[in-house]
Each structure stands twice: as structure tokens, then as C-alpha cells.
Design a protein around this motif. Sequence first.
Motif, PDB file in Angstrom:
ATOM      1  N   ARG A 117     -20.099 -21.816  10.185  1.00 11.58           N
ATOM      2  CA  ARG A 117     -21.466 -21.439  10.544  1.00 11.58           C
ATOM      3  C   ARG A 117     -22.330 -21.263   9.305  1.00 11.58           C
ATOM      4  N   MET A 118     -21.781 -20.651   8.264  1.00  7.66           N
ATOM      5  CA  MET A 118     -22.535 -20.439   7.032  1.00  7.66           C
ATOM      6  C   MET A 118     -22.926 -21.764   6.386  1.00  7.66           C
ATOM      7  N   VAL A 119     -21.963 -22.663   6.290  1.00  7.13           N
ATOM      8  CA  VAL A 119     -22.228 -23.952   5.652  1.00  7.13           C
ATOM      9  C   VAL A 119     -23.198 -24.785   6.490  1.00  7.13           C
ATOM     10  N   HIS A 120     -23.018 -24.743   7.800  1.00  8.34           N
ATOM     11  CA  HIS A 120     -23.928 -25.467   8.689  1.00  8.34           C
ATOM     12  C   HIS A 120     -25.346 -24.917   8.591  1.00  8.34           C
ATOM     13  N   GLY A 121     -25.475 -23.612   8.449  1.00  7.41           N
ATOM     14  CA  GLY A 121     -26.784 -22.969   8.473  1.00  7.41           C
ATOM     15  C   GLY A 121     -27.729 -23.434   7.385  1.00  7.41           C
TER      16      GLY A 121
END
Length: 278
Positions: free
Chosen positions: A17-21
Motif C-alpha cells: 500500500r505504501m509503495v502503491h500510494g
Amino acid sequence: MASLQEIASQIRRDIVRMVHGVASGHPGGSLGCTDYLTALYFKVMEHNPSFDMNATNEDVFFLSNGHVSPLFYSTLARSGYFDIKELSTFRKLNSRLQGHPATHEHLPGVRMASGSLGQGMSNAIGAALAKKLNGDTHLVFSLHGDGELDEGQNWEAAMFAAHHKVDNLISTIDWNGQQIDGPTAKVMNLGNLDKKFESFGWEVLILEKGNDVDAVVAMLEKAKTLTGKGKPIVILMKTEMGYGVDFMQGSHEWHGIAPNDEQLARALAQLPETLGDY
């Protein structure tokens, strides 16, 4: 209380989720090393989330392969160093959670900047020697990438640690056989790593199941029993890059790219939400 497996699943959710964000970051190595940091911070290491940079009377950890920062940040937040809501600021302007951890951000839990690979072992050795000088019997742990061993400073540090009998240090190599440009065997063949470290005077342990959190705990506990005997200790930990997300596993292509919306949904479907998303 959540099991180590449940904690690892939630951390993996945080990572993707962090990388996608921000459409930026390094999910592959982060997912592969999740079981190690989960075992270390939630079971093995004696540490204090109130965070004292001097690390007096506690174990200390140094992250050398700093590109796995989403894993490190999630682990720190989930173990109480700062609010998990701050994970939503990953790699954003003025965030404390930059792409590579940095001490000038004053983020609790971060003891060294690790944007340049190859320096973590030297830092860890310095901290281990400081503990000896201070009469502190706690241990120093460090994590390194196998591709990172291409940096010659690692081998200078390895010689130094053995010569000076830095036997309160447990270094772990993420032995996934992948780096940003491809398989390590093609980029710069590392040869026989266990024989290399043995010849440098280290106590060598090989962990075949680096993506089994219970196996990681058992190996770290075994390593602790070998401290204080005149040799630094290295764990060669076999992992799979991207572990936990089937389309990311085993490929260097996911070293440093972010999933798109559809890929994020596929990844999250494989990773149970156990502690609540940030």
C-alpha cells in the motif's frame, strides 16, 4: 495478541500500500525480508520504542540495505515507535519517511542513514564495540542485501570484525539471489558465501527458510547462543524476493517498481488484514 504470522501479513499489506500510494519504492526485497524483521522486533530483540539514540542497555538494529525502507517503517510503527497513520506519508514531500531512512529526519528507530549501500556493517561494528567499551552486554543486529556485498567496504568491515573479535554482532544477509539489474550470479557472482565468511573468521549459519517466521526466530535464538565466543556471527538467510505476492515472487523486476491499482488489489487479496490498515 497477534501471532507473528499475522503481524507479518499486516506488514506486507503496509508495504504494498505504501509503495502503491506514491507509485515509487522497493516492494520486492521488503516483502522478502518481512519475516526477518517481524521475528527480530516482535520476538527476539530487546528494544525500547521510547527510543534513545545511545541504545544503552538494549539490543540495537542497523538496516544497511536501506531501500527496504517500507518494511522498516511498517515494523517500527507496528511495534510502537510512531503512529501507524504516519505510514501514509511514505516518500512524500516533508515526510519523515523518505525513500531511504535518514537520521536528520529524527524518526524514532532510525540509527543510521542508509541511502548508500555497503556501510551498515561498519556502523554495526562500531556500535558493537561501543557496547563492549561501555560494559553493555546487549547485542547488535544488522541486515544486508546479497547484492550489497558487491561493495568492497563490506569485506573490509568483515576483516575488522573478526580481527577485533566483535562477538556481540549478528549480521544477516538477505540471500535472495536478486539485485536491481538481475540475478546476482549474472551481475557479480558472489561465489561460495559461507566459505567466504568462514575464511574471514566469522561464525556462519545458513537459514534455508528465511520466509518462515518461526524458522527465523529459531535461527536468531541459535545465533544468540554463539555470541561472546570470540567471533562475529553471520546468518545467510535464503529468501524469495516479493514473498507473499505470487506475481512478484522470485523476480528482480519487482526490486524497485510499484504495483498499479489492479496489481495492488491482487496483492492485497493474498495478504489478510490482521491488525487494521493505516
